[in-house]
Design a protein around this motif. Structure first.
Motif, mmCIF file in Angstrom:
data_model
loop_
_atom_site.group_PDB
_atom_site.id
_atom_site.type_symbol
_atom_site.label_atom_id
_atom_site.label_comp_id
_atom_site.label_asym_id
_atom_site.label_seq_id
_atom_site.Cartn_x
_atom_site.Cartn_y
_atom_site.Cartn_z
ATOM 1 N N ALA A 168 0.845 -1.201 0.000
ATOM 2 C CA ALA A 168 0.000 0.000 0.000
ATOM 3 C C ALA A 168 0.876 1.245 0.000
ATOM 4 O O ALA A 168 0.594 2.238 -0.708
ATOM 5 C CB ALA A 168 -0.920 -0.003 1.205
ATOM 6 N N GLU A 169 1.939 1.225 0.742
ATOM 7 C CA GLU A 169 2.856 2.357 0.791
ATOM 8 C C GLU A 169 3.535 2.574 -0.570
ATOM 9 O O GLU A 169 3.673 3.709 -1.045
ATOM 10 C CB GLU A 169 3.918 2.067 1.864
ATOM 11 C CG GLU A 169 4.484 3.290 2.512
ATOM 12 C CD GLU A 169 5.397 2.928 3.659
ATOM 13 O OE1 GLU A 169 6.601 3.197 3.544
ATOM 14 O OE2 GLU A 169 4.902 2.344 4.649
ATOM 15 N N VAL A 170 3.937 1.438 -1.196
ATOM 16 C CA VAL A 170 4.574 1.525 -2.516
ATOM 17 C C VAL A 170 3.572 2.105 -3.519
ATOM 18 O O VAL A 170 3.910 2.968 -4.340
ATOM 19 C CB VAL A 170 5.100 0.150 -2.967
ATOM 20 C CG1 VAL A 170 5.502 0.140 -4.440
ATOM 21 C CG2 VAL A 170 6.260 -0.279 -2.101
ATOM 22 N N ARG A 171 2.300 1.694 -3.504
ATOM 23 C CA ARG A 171 1.269 2.219 -4.412
ATOM 24 C C ARG A 171 1.063 3.718 -4.169
ATOM 25 O O ARG A 171 0.945 4.498 -5.114
ATOM 26 C CB ARG A 171 -0.054 1.473 -4.209
ATOM 27 C CG ARG A 171 -0.170 0.222 -5.034
ATOM 28 C CD ARG A 171 -1.600 -0.307 -4.973
ATOM 29 N NE ARG A 171 -2.003 -0.600 -3.628
ATOM 30 C CZ ARG A 171 -2.097 -1.818 -3.083
ATOM 31 N NH1 ARG A 171 -1.851 -2.882 -3.804
ATOM 32 N NH2 ARG A 171 -2.452 -1.972 -1.843
ATOM 33 N N ARG A 172 1.025 4.096 -2.912
ATOM 34 C CA ARG A 172 0.852 5.528 -2.608
ATOM 35 C C ARG A 172 2.031 6.349 -3.143
ATOM 36 O O ARG A 172 1.860 7.425 -3.730
ATOM 37 C CB ARG A 172 0.758 5.740 -1.092
ATOM 38 C CG ARG A 172 -0.611 6.151 -0.674
ATOM 39 C CD ARG A 172 -0.698 6.505 0.813
ATOM 40 N NE ARG A 172 -0.647 5.281 1.621
ATOM 41 C CZ ARG A 172 0.041 5.122 2.718
ATOM 42 N NH1 ARG A 172 0.771 6.083 3.216
ATOM 43 N NH2 ARG A 172 0.019 3.989 3.367
ATOM 44 N N ASN A 173 3.199 5.774 -2.929
ATOM 45 C CA ASN A 173 4.388 6.494 -3.424
ATOM 46 C C ASN A 173 4.352 6.613 -4.944
ATOM 47 O O ASN A 173 4.726 7.653 -5.499
ATOM 48 C CB ASN A 173 5.684 5.800 -2.994
ATOM 49 C CG ASN A 173 5.985 5.998 -1.527
ATOM 50 O OD1 ASN A 173 5.465 6.943 -0.923
ATOM 51 N ND2 ASN A 173 6.816 5.149 -0.960
ATOM 52 N N LYS A 174 3.890 5.592 -5.644
ATOM 53 C CA LYS A 174 3.780 5.635 -7.115
ATOM 54 C C LYS A 174 2.741 6.662 -7.522
ATOM 55 O O LYS A 174 2.938 7.416 -8.487
ATOM 56 C CB LYS A 174 3.437 4.264 -7.681
ATOM 57 C CG LYS A 174 4.607 3.372 -7.827
ATOM 58 C CD LYS A 174 4.185 2.157 -8.606
ATOM 59 C CE LYS A 174 5.363 1.251 -8.806
ATOM 60 N NZ LYS A 174 5.083 0.115 -9.627
ATOM 61 N N GLU A 175 1.635 6.681 -6.824
ATOM 62 C CA GLU A 175 0.584 7.644 -7.147
ATOM 63 C C GLU A 175 1.096 9.062 -6.937
ATOM 64 O O GLU A 175 0.826 9.972 -7.739
ATOM 65 C CB GLU A 175 -0.667 7.400 -6.292
ATOM 66 C CG GLU A 175 -1.451 6.196 -6.702
ATOM 67 C CD GLU A 175 -2.615 5.915 -5.728
ATOM 68 O OE1 GLU A 175 -2.883 6.686 -4.787
ATOM 69 O OE2 GLU A 175 -3.242 4.852 -5.918
ATOM 70 N N GLN A 177 4.192 9.991 -7.117
ATOM 71 C CA GLN A 177 5.153 10.290 -8.173
ATOM 72 C C GLN A 177 4.433 10.621 -9.475
ATOM 73 O O GLN A 177 4.840 11.505 -10.229
ATOM 74 C CB GLN A 177 6.080 9.082 -8.406
ATOM 75 C CG GLN A 177 7.273 9.061 -7.543
ATOM 76 C CD GLN A 177 8.174 7.884 -7.888
ATOM 77 O OE1 GLN A 177 7.773 6.991 -8.627
ATOM 78 N NE2 GLN A 177 9.358 7.914 -7.351
ATOM 79 N N VAL A 178 3.378 9.884 -9.770
ATOM 80 C CA VAL A 178 2.625 10.137 -11.006
ATOM 81 C C VAL A 178 1.994 11.534 -10.885
ATOM 82 O O VAL A 178 1.976 12.309 -11.840
ATOM 83 C CB VAL A 178 1.559 9.035 -11.220
ATOM 84 C CG1 VAL A 178 0.607 9.398 -12.341
ATOM 85 C CG2 VAL A 178 2.243 7.739 -11.479
ATOM 86 N N GLU A 179 1.433 11.944 -9.793
ATOM 87 C CA GLU A 179 0.815 13.253 -9.614
ATOM 88 C C GLU A 179 1.858 14.347 -9.690
ATOM 89 O O GLU A 179 1.655 15.433 -10.269
ATOM 90 C CB GLU A 179 0.106 13.344 -8.246
ATOM 91 C CG GLU A 179 -1.199 12.642 -8.204
ATOM 92 C CD GLU A 179 -1.811 12.734 -6.814
ATOM 93 O OE1 GLU A 179 -1.433 13.527 -5.962
ATOM 94 O OE2 GLU A 179 -2.728 11.932 -6.570
ATOM 95 N N LEU A 180 3.019 14.107 -9.130
ATOM 96 C CA LEU A 180 4.053 15.126 -9.146
ATOM 97 C C LEU A 180 4.676 15.234 -10.546
ATOM 98 O O LEU A 180 5.103 16.316 -10.975
ATOM 99 C CB LEU A 180 5.143 14.771 -8.134
ATOM 100 C CG LEU A 180 4.795 14.953 -6.690
ATOM 101 C CD1 LEU A 180 5.969 14.517 -5.816
ATOM 102 C CD2 LEU A 180 4.456 16.395 -6.359
ATOM 103 N N SER A 181 4.764 14.186 -11.241
ATOM 104 C CA SER A 181 5.386 14.251 -12.566
ATOM 105 C C SER A 181 4.338 14.661 -13.617
ATOM 106 O O SER A 181 4.698 15.113 -14.703
ATOM 107 C CB SER A 181 6.039 12.939 -12.938
ATOM 108 O OG SER A 181 5.118 11.901 -12.954
ATOM 109 N N GLY A 182 3.196 14.664 -13.436
ATOM 110 C CA GLY A 182 2.239 14.829 -14.410
ATOM 111 C C GLY A 182 1.286 15.848 -14.573
ATOM 112 O O GLY A 182 1.131 16.873 -14.880
#
Length: 182
Positions: A168-175, A177-182
């Motif tokens: 869950a933590e890894v998914r949050r971190n990916k989300e 990252q996607v929000e920050l990069s996008g």
């Protein structure tokens, strides 16, 4: 003893010198040769020895020669007549002995049975104790195994929860990252 010695001397005088001399020259004694000199002496040749011929002289005791006494080959003495009362007493005594022996055998059998019962009872007791002890050990092992399984399951659940939290933590971190990069 002196009468025996004197009887021997007399018999030796009666024995022919010629038969003594002839027996010395004979190489082998005649088989089954037993010489009887009267009713009170026998001479038996014995196996030849290195020193020469040997004989066994058997003298009968003077008491054996008395006319009152029966000779050994005579018929056995007749049994006296036994009365009916005497026979009855003997039968009763024999019956008493039989009953006594029977009672003794029965006592021994009863003692043996009692001993066997005691041994059987002891064996059953030991078997029951062994069965109880084995059952207790089995129950204890089963409880320990159950506790070990539960502990293992709990450990597996804990690791699964930790992996889910990590995922869950890894998914949050990916989300993020996607929000920050996008």
């Amino acid at each position: 003893m002196t009468s025996t010695v004197s009887a021997y001397k007399e018999k030796m005088k009666e024995m022919s010198v010629l038969s003594l001399i002839c027996s010395c020259f004979t190489a082998q004694p005649h088989p089954n040769s037993i010489y009887q000199y009267g009713a009170d002496m026998e001479v038996k040749p014995i196996n030849k020895r290195l020193s020469g011929q040997s004989f066994e002289v058997i003298l009968k005791a003077p008491a054996d020669l008395s006319p009152d006494r029966p000779q050994p080959l005579a018929s056995p003495p007749k049994k006296k007549d036994v009365s009916l009362d005497e026979l009855q007493k003997r039968l009763e005594a024999a019956e008493d002995r039989r009953k006594s022996q029977e009672a003794q055998v029965l006592r021994q059998l009863a003692e043996k049975r009692e001993h066997e019962r005691e041994v059987l009872h002891k064996a059953l007791e030991e078997n029951n104790n062994f069965s109880k002890m084995a059952e207790e050990k089995l129950n204890h092992k089963m409880e320990v195994n159950k506790e070990n399984r539960e502990a293992h399951l709990n450990a597996l659940k804990q690791r699964l929860r930790e992996k889910e939290r990590h995922a869950a933590e890894v998914r949050r971190n990916k989300e993020l990252q996607v929000e920050l990069s996008g």
